[in-house]
Design an enzyme around this catalytic site. Structure first.
Site, PDB file in Angstrom:
ATOM      1  N   ASP A 305     -66.393  62.483 -30.496  1.00  0.00           N
ATOM      2  CA  ASP A 305     -65.718  63.390 -31.392  1.00  0.00           C
ATOM      3  C   ASP A 305     -65.961  63.225 -33.043  1.00  0.00           C
ATOM      4  O   ASP A 305     -65.463  63.795 -33.846  1.00  0.00           O
ATOM      5  CB  ASP A 305     -64.239  63.093 -31.281  1.00  0.00           C
ATOM      6  N   ASP A 325     -73.638  58.791 -26.907  1.00  0.00           N
ATOM      7  CA  ASP A 325     -72.377  59.411 -25.916  1.00  0.00           C
ATOM      8  C   ASP A 325     -73.275  60.038 -24.901  1.00  0.00           C
ATOM      9  O   ASP A 325     -74.113  60.834 -25.222  1.00  0.00           O
ATOM     10  CB  ASP A 325     -71.562  60.591 -26.979  1.00  0.00           C
ATOM     11  N   ALA A 360     -74.084  54.543 -22.088  1.00  0.00           N
ATOM     12  CA  ALA A 360     -74.021  53.310 -22.882  1.00  0.00           C
ATOM     13  C   ALA A 360     -74.720  52.334 -22.420  1.00  0.00           C
ATOM     14  O   ALA A 360     -75.424  51.570 -22.831  1.00  0.00           O
ATOM     15  CB  ALA A 360     -72.727  53.241 -23.130  1.00  0.00           C
ATOM     16  N   ASP A 377     -65.922  52.528 -28.172  1.00  0.00           N
ATOM     17  CA  ASP A 377     -64.894  53.567 -28.297  1.00  0.00           C
ATOM     18  C   ASP A 377     -65.203  54.375 -27.059  1.00  0.00           C
ATOM     19  O   ASP A 377     -65.320  55.585 -27.217  1.00  0.00           O
ATOM     20  CB  ASP A 377     -64.977  54.215 -29.495  1.00  0.00           C
TER      21      ASP A 377
END
Length: 517
Positions: A305, A325, A360, A377
């Site tokens: 985001d 991501d 990841a 995150d």
């Protein structure tokens, strides 16, 4: 024995044989699709994909076995009964996902509905192959009969397993896919009724009308599925939905209520614009404040985001930010959606930022350059796929990507709502070789008490090294208090999370289940 057929011309007989082979192919196709759709839906809503996929397969296979066993007691009117079974499968399979959506949001009958649907579809599928094999007796020898029926059934299953992840889920979504395959399943009844029109007589005409009516019902639901989904989505969220899409990996939903913009992934809140700064300052500013050396290269895992990157860009010393991501649609929205851009301040378009679309875990395995700061995150560990990103093996890879005097910070869920999961994450990080771990937490009104783990290979002096003047929330007093845990939040005995033993998933789901019951 199969129903006795009137004497047929060779062409008509061949046509009927091909019809039954088509039925076997579509039966195999639909049977796997229904199973995948139901298991995926329940996993989306309830988490724990391993448990629900295993449970679905078990119920499905047991019901299929019952259907196959009981089929031997059906000795007459095989064609009619086969057509009726296919009509029922088309209707029940087609509306299965809409029914699960409805019961999840409006009743307490979600689990019973899931079990009944799985057993019903499995039982009807269990009837198919025995019926088809017996119907084919008039057209082929036994060995050819079984070989052809099973071969085309398995071929349909293969195509289903390829179509589901690469086309149906990302393009149509699970709701519309179930209705589409309900219609495809109904086509078995339609072609059988056409090919065996003479044999079925008046009964065939009645079944034709039933097939048409049921097909129209499922088609009607498919044509208006977009409107139904919008209504269903709106029932889940308080704000007005301003964006919603199903990607190959997740359902992304943005809502807006007055000035509050919220992001949901698979129905789980990721941030509220009213208080997200509390979370992101805690995630980013805490390690930056305590870093004893200049931080020039930062790796951000997750955070598509762009909000964590927004906080990092407040520090001129940072020269490069690599954001990894899995979902390209999330990062694309972060650079194109006006609501997100307004919050992340176009952070992902900054020249310092490099966006990498990758898993990841995979990125950490193949990356060669080390980073001064790694920020994890990632979504909460509510599935097997996500729990591996909180495993000892994952953090060992992260350690290899970190400079010897670098820092790592991990969002670690809530130390209040899912306390065992929080402390398992902290213990796992330490077991992965991060000798120095510093759990901390803060209050984010949208989430409650939320936890993080700061870690390093060398001791961290918890004395602020950088100014907090750019913060909206943090100051030196609140910063130091974040590392203090009240009696009811203090460390408890838990296990280390491993890839082959994902205890954090059980800790997480069991804890949330306690608060949601």
């Amino acid at each position: 024995m199969a129903d006795q057929q009137p004497t047929l011309a060779p062409f008509a007989k061949q046509k009927q044989s091909i019809t039954l082979i088509y039925a076997a192919f579509i039966a195999g196709l639909c049977s796997i699709i229904y199973e995948l759709l139901i298991a995926t839906t329940v996993s989306y809503f309830m988490g724990d994909s391993v448990k629900f996929f295993s449970l679905t397969i078990g119920l499905y296979m047991a019901a299929m076995g019952c259907g196959s066993y009981l089929s031997k007691y059906i000795t007459d009117k095989l064609l009619q009964r086969f057509v009726i079974a296919e009509i029922l499968l088309g209707v029940i399979g087609g509306v299965s996902i809409p029914l699960l959506y409805f019961t999840y949001t409006t009743t307490a009958l979600f689990y019973p509905t899931y079990v009944v649907l799985t057993l019903s579809i499995g039982f009807l599928i269990g009837l198919e192959i025995p019926f088809l094999t017996r119907l084919m007796e008039d057209y082929q020898t036994l060995k050819s009969n079984i070989a052809n029926i099973l071969s085309f059934d398995y071929l349909g299953a293969l195509i289903a397993t390829l179509a589901f992840p690469f086309f149906l889920l990302p393009v149509m979504g699970i709701y519309q896919s179930s209705l589409l395959f309900g219609l495809i399943n109904m086509s078995i009844a339609a072609v059988v009724l056409i090919s065996f029109k003479i044999s079925l007589g008046k009964t065939g005409r009645r079944l034709q009308w039933l097939t048409v009516i049921m097909s129209f019902v499922v088609l009607f639901m498919l044509l208006f599925s977009s409107q139904a989904l919008k209504q269903w989505d709106q029932m889940l969220y308080n704000g007005r939905i301003v964006h919603s899409e199903q990607t190959p990996y997740q359902k992304i939903t943005l809502t807006k209520s007055k000035d509050d913009v919220r992001l949901y992934l698979n129905g789980v809140l990721q941030f509220s614009s009213v208080d997200e700064y509390r979370y992101h300052e805690s995630l980013v500013m805490v390690p930056m404040t305590y870093a004893h050396k200049p931080i020039t290269r930062v790796l951000v895992l997750g955070a598509g985001d762009g909000l964590a990157v927004r906080e990092l860009l407040k520090y001129p010393e940072i020269q490069q930010i690599v954001l990894v991501d899995l979902d390209s649609r999330m990062t694309e929205l972060a650079t194109s959606n006006a609501h997100l851009i307004n919050i992340n301040l176009s952070s992902l378009s900054n020249r310092k930022v490099k966006v990498v679309i990758d898993d990841a875990f995979v990125f950490l395995e193949k990356n060669q350059q080390r980073f001064d700061l790694i920020i994890n995150d990632l979504p909460d560990p509510n599935s097997i796929a996500l729990s591996r990103l909180y495993s000892k093996q994952y953090y060992q890879l992260a350690r290899q990507n970190l400079t010897s005097d670098g820092l790592m910070v991990t969002q670690a869920t809530s130390p209040f709502f899912v306390k065992p999961a929080f402390w398992s994450i902290a213990k796992t990080i330490q077991a992965a070789g991060f000798t120095y771990t510093y759990p901390y937490h803060t209050n984010v009104p949208s989430f409650g008490d939320w936890g993080f783990v700061l870690s390093a290979l060398q001791p961290i002096n918890l004395t602020p090294k950088r100014s907090l003047k750019s913060s909206l929330f943090l100051n030196e007093e609140s910063l130091s208090s974040m590392f203090v845990f009240a009696k009811d939040l203090q460390e408890i005995a838990v296990e280390v999370n491993q890839i082959d033993k994902p205890v954090v998933l059980d800790y997480y789901l069991n804890s949330w289940r306690y608060f949601s019951d």
